[in-house]
Design a protein around this motif. Structure first.
Motif, mmCIF file in Angstrom:
data_model
loop_
_atom_site.group_PDB
_atom_site.id
_atom_site.type_symbol
_atom_site.label_atom_id
_atom_site.label_comp_id
_atom_site.label_asym_id
_atom_site.label_seq_id
_atom_site.Cartn_x
_atom_site.Cartn_y
_atom_site.Cartn_z
ATOM 1 N N TYR A 95 3.299 54.019 -6.338
ATOM 2 C CA TYR A 95 3.769 55.354 -6.718
ATOM 3 C C TYR A 95 3.939 55.415 -8.235
ATOM 4 N N LEU A 96 3.225 56.342 -8.865
ATOM 5 C CA LEU A 96 3.307 56.513 -10.310
ATOM 6 C C LEU A 96 3.768 57.937 -10.610
ATOM 7 N N MET A 97 4.968 58.058 -11.145
ATOM 8 C CA MET A 97 5.562 59.382 -11.332
ATOM 9 C C MET A 97 5.152 60.005 -12.662
ATOM 10 N N HIS A 98 4.650 61.243 -12.575
ATOM 11 C CA HIS A 98 4.347 62.019 -13.771
ATOM 12 C C HIS A 98 5.602 62.798 -14.160
ATOM 13 N N TYR A 99 6.167 62.449 -15.300
ATOM 14 C CA TYR A 99 7.383 63.129 -15.739
ATOM 15 C C TYR A 99 7.152 64.644 -15.824
ATOM 16 N N ARG A 100 8.221 65.386 -15.800
ATOM 17 C CA ARG A 100 8.104 66.835 -15.952
ATOM 18 C C ARG A 100 7.346 67.164 -17.247
ATOM 19 N N GLY A 101 6.357 68.042 -17.106
ATOM 20 C CA GLY A 101 5.512 68.383 -18.239
ATOM 21 C C GLY A 101 4.316 67.472 -18.409
ATOM 22 N N TYR A 102 4.259 66.362 -17.672
ATOM 23 C CA TYR A 102 3.161 65.398 -17.746
ATOM 24 C C TYR A 102 2.281 65.527 -16.499
ATOM 25 N N GLY A 103 0.978 65.337 -16.668
ATOM 26 C CA GLY A 103 0.065 65.174 -15.546
ATOM 27 C C GLY A 103 0.085 66.278 -14.508
ATOM 28 N N GLY A 104 0.450 67.490 -14.905
ATOM 29 C CA GLY A 104 0.485 68.604 -13.965
ATOM 30 C C GLY A 104 1.841 68.896 -13.370
ATOM 31 N N SER A 105 2.838 68.057 -13.650
ATOM 32 C CA SER A 105 4.199 68.342 -13.181
ATOM 33 C C SER A 105 4.759 69.526 -13.955
ATOM 34 N N SER A 106 5.558 70.334 -13.285
ATOM 35 C CA SER A 106 6.160 71.488 -13.948
ATOM 36 C C SER A 106 7.456 71.084 -14.647
#
Length: 256
Positions: A95-106
């Protein structure tokens, strides 16, 4: 005081206050550098709904008790790590989490948001995977330490970590009242003493971003017997993962 000296003092004061105001207003743009997601096709994504934000997580599903959660650096596309981590940990769900604002996260990144999202991710996957290794690199080390201080992490790996962003900022801006201005302090030293999981602190020999003193200060904040410090020779802040020692250390293999 002469009029000239008074004018000079007033000008210096306004300039100083202007610098303080600029640092306060733009501080998060100096910490977070959102990156797009490079891996998309054929990748399984999950979405966390946290406080009105949609946080995307790149995954490699795998049945069984083992999982690995990875928190990346402040200018990192975490999905780039999926192939190597999936190969290195064939019996783990990844599991690799995209922080908010990163990689399509809102949403927008902040210390509180990253901490909340990490806890939500851990709690969601622990129902299927009770044995969770947590890896945090650079900025992600602050997220990982906080998580491990509150949840039963099986093992914690910190790559090029710091003791506190507040201390790093104070060193970079020695003439500004950083301790009063900074919103996101990431005081990992404060949480380290609460960590029970076996911990590896991995430092780059020639880290030009995180001073060795900061990493060593964090290391000493753990209770005796919890953490081990490993210096990866011949590497810098951004090249440590290129070392042949990197993956074996992540896997928990000893290295002399």
């Amino acid at each position: 005081m002469s009029r000239t000296m008074l004018t000079l003092a007033t000008s210096v004061t306004f300039i100083y206050l202007g610098l303080c105001a600029a640092l306060f207003i733009f501080q998060r743009s100096l910490i977070y550098f959102p990156q797009p997601r490079s891996l998309d096709r054929g990748v399984v994504m999950i979405t966390l709904q946290v406080d009105g934000a949609k946080v995307l997580v790149t995954t490699r599903p795998h049945n069984g008790p083992n999982a690995l959660i990875y928190f990346g650096g402040n200018a990192e596309d975490v999905s780039f790590n999926l192939p190597s981590l999936a190969t290195a940990f064939p019996d783990h769900a990844i599991y690799l989490m995209h922080y908010r604002g990163y990689g399509g996260s809102s949403g927008k990144p902040s210390e509180a948001a990253l901490f909340a999202d990490a806890l939500a991710l851990f709690d969601q996957i622990r129902t299927e995977h009770p044995n969770i290794v947590v890896v945090g690199r650079s900025l992600g080390s602050g997220v990982a330490v906080h998580l491990a201080s509150l949840r039963p992490v099986a093992r914690l790996v910190l790559v090029t970590p710091f003791d506190s962003i507040q201390e790093l900022a104070a060193h970079q801006f020695p003439y500004l009242p950083v301790r009063w201005l900074l919103l996101d302090k990431f005081e990992s030293w404060k949480y380290a003493a609460r960590v029970d999981a076996p911990t590896l602190v991995m430092a780059a020999e020639h880290d030009e971003v995180i001073p060795r003193t900061s990493t060593e200060s964090l290391f000493t904040a753990f209770r005796d017997g919890i953490a081990v410090l490993k210096i990866v020779t011949g590497t810098s802040h951004n090249t440590i993962s290129d070392s042949p020692e990197y993956i074996p250390l992540l896997q928990g293999q000893s290295s002399n």
